[in-house]
Write an enzyme that holds these catalytic residues in place. Structure first.
Site, mmCIF file in Angstrom:
data_model
loop_
_atom_site.group_PDB
_atom_site.id
_atom_site.type_symbol
_atom_site.label_atom_id
_atom_site.label_comp_id
_atom_site.label_asym_id
_atom_site.label_seq_id
_atom_site.Cartn_x
_atom_site.Cartn_y
_atom_site.Cartn_z
ATOM 1 N N TYR A 108 0.872 -1.168 0.000
ATOM 2 C CA TYR A 108 0.000 0.000 0.000
ATOM 3 C C TYR A 108 0.917 1.229 0.000
ATOM 4 O O TYR A 108 1.396 1.660 1.046
ATOM 5 C CB TYR A 108 -0.922 -0.022 1.226
ATOM 6 C CG TYR A 108 -1.773 1.223 1.373
ATOM 7 C CD1 TYR A 108 -2.461 1.748 0.280
ATOM 8 C CD2 TYR A 108 -1.888 1.870 2.590
ATOM 9 C CE1 TYR A 108 -3.227 2.881 0.406
ATOM 10 C CE2 TYR A 108 -2.666 3.008 2.730
ATOM 11 C CZ TYR A 108 -3.331 3.511 1.634
ATOM 12 O OH TYR A 108 -4.094 4.646 1.754
ATOM 13 N N ASP A 149 -2.135 -1.579 -3.929
ATOM 14 C CA ASP A 149 -2.512 -0.210 -4.261
ATOM 15 C C ASP A 149 -1.227 0.600 -4.377
ATOM 16 O O ASP A 149 -0.630 0.961 -3.365
ATOM 17 C CB ASP A 149 -3.435 0.341 -3.172
ATOM 18 C CG ASP A 149 -3.824 1.783 -3.417
ATOM 19 O OD1 ASP A 149 -3.375 2.365 -4.431
ATOM 20 O OD2 ASP A 149 -4.586 2.333 -2.603
#
Length: 258
Positions: A108, A149
């Site tokens: 992330y 992500d």
DNA sequence: ATGGCTGAGCTACTCAGA
């Protein structure tokens, strides 16, 4: 073997949606980002009921990543890079893929906005360290899947209105170059490799009817070692979870690999 | 369109996301 990646924007607020998704799509491995909770509040039992083991690197309120898997995973590591701010943004595991050992890296990446603040510097520093450590990892195991992500819009085609993002922390050339740098270490952006000119997104803002107008961006990615690209059966962005009640602002991306 | 919308922590409101 189906591996999915999904920024759920709070695992507890999203538990019904995640439950529905697992029943509908049945991934072997589900990589979660932005779980927004500490380890002790992670809903292990919910996933256990569905037949999954949970490996969690949580953090109170913000960030947090986890790997949910039907089968046991080995060598779980929560310190792939030294994070300046001690934020929970990476969890890695080893996965058996036929005779090969696949290094699974769930990330992330920091958002980095606004660009004139230390948040942007943190993103750059984070990516720099990450790339350095991937270079090292390749020396030991050249079968790697980096998923999650990335908070990076790789190319103009990957956002509805590039003009609006060319000076944003997600679309700046400086950041997109980091993405290229990573790929040049020996990876394929699996979605773009399989879909040369397709314009699909993995994220849509909650506001201003972004989802309805399809004002989105492709910022969730699978980077797979070049040596494994022949093993890819399919790569799909599954838009269904984004259309549901109380959705995450991201939708899952799914890789089937043999 | 640097707005608007959502979640956590907390219980009024700030911070963070992208």
């Amino acid at each position: 073997m189906k591996i999915s990646s999904w920024n759920v924007n709070s695992v507890r607020a999203r538990i019904k949606n995640i439950n529905d998704y697992i029943k509908d799509s049945s991934p072997d491995v589900l990589l979660l980002q932005e779980i927004k909770t500490q380890n002790e509040n992670f809903p292990n039992d919910e996933f256990k009921k569905l037949g999954y083991l949970s490996y969690v690197f949580g953090q109170k309120s913000y960030n947090g990543v986890a790997i949910i898997s039907k089968n046991e995973l080995n060598n779980i590591n929560k310190s792939f890079i030294k994070d300046n701010l001690n934020q929970a943004r990476i969890i890695t595991a080893e996965l058996k893929l036929k005779s090969k050992k696949l290094e699974l890296i769930n990330i992330y990446v920091p958002n980095g906005n606004p660009v004139d603040t230390e948040k942007y510097e943190y993103k750059k520093e984070w990516l720099k360290k990450f790339i350095t450590n991937i270079e090292k990892k390749i020396q030991k195991n050249s079968n790697i899947l980096i998923a999650g992500d990335f908070n990076i819009i790789p190319e103009e085609i990957d956002v509805h209105d590039f003009k609006r993002y060319e000076n944003d922390a997600l679309g700046r050339l400086e950041i997109r170059k980091k993405y290229r740098e990573l790929i040049n270490l020996g990876f394929k952006d699996v979605y773009r490799f399989k879909n040369k000119a397709k314009q699909e997104y993995t994220f849509w803002d909650y506001f201003a009817g972004s989802w309805q107008k399809n004002y989105g961006m492709r910022i969730d990615h699978f980077l797979l070692s070049n040596s494994l690209i022949e093993n890819v059966k399919s790569i799909k962005i599954n838009k269904k979870p984004r259309s549901k009640e109380k959705p995450s602002d991201h939708t899952p991306i799914e890789l089937v690999i043999i």
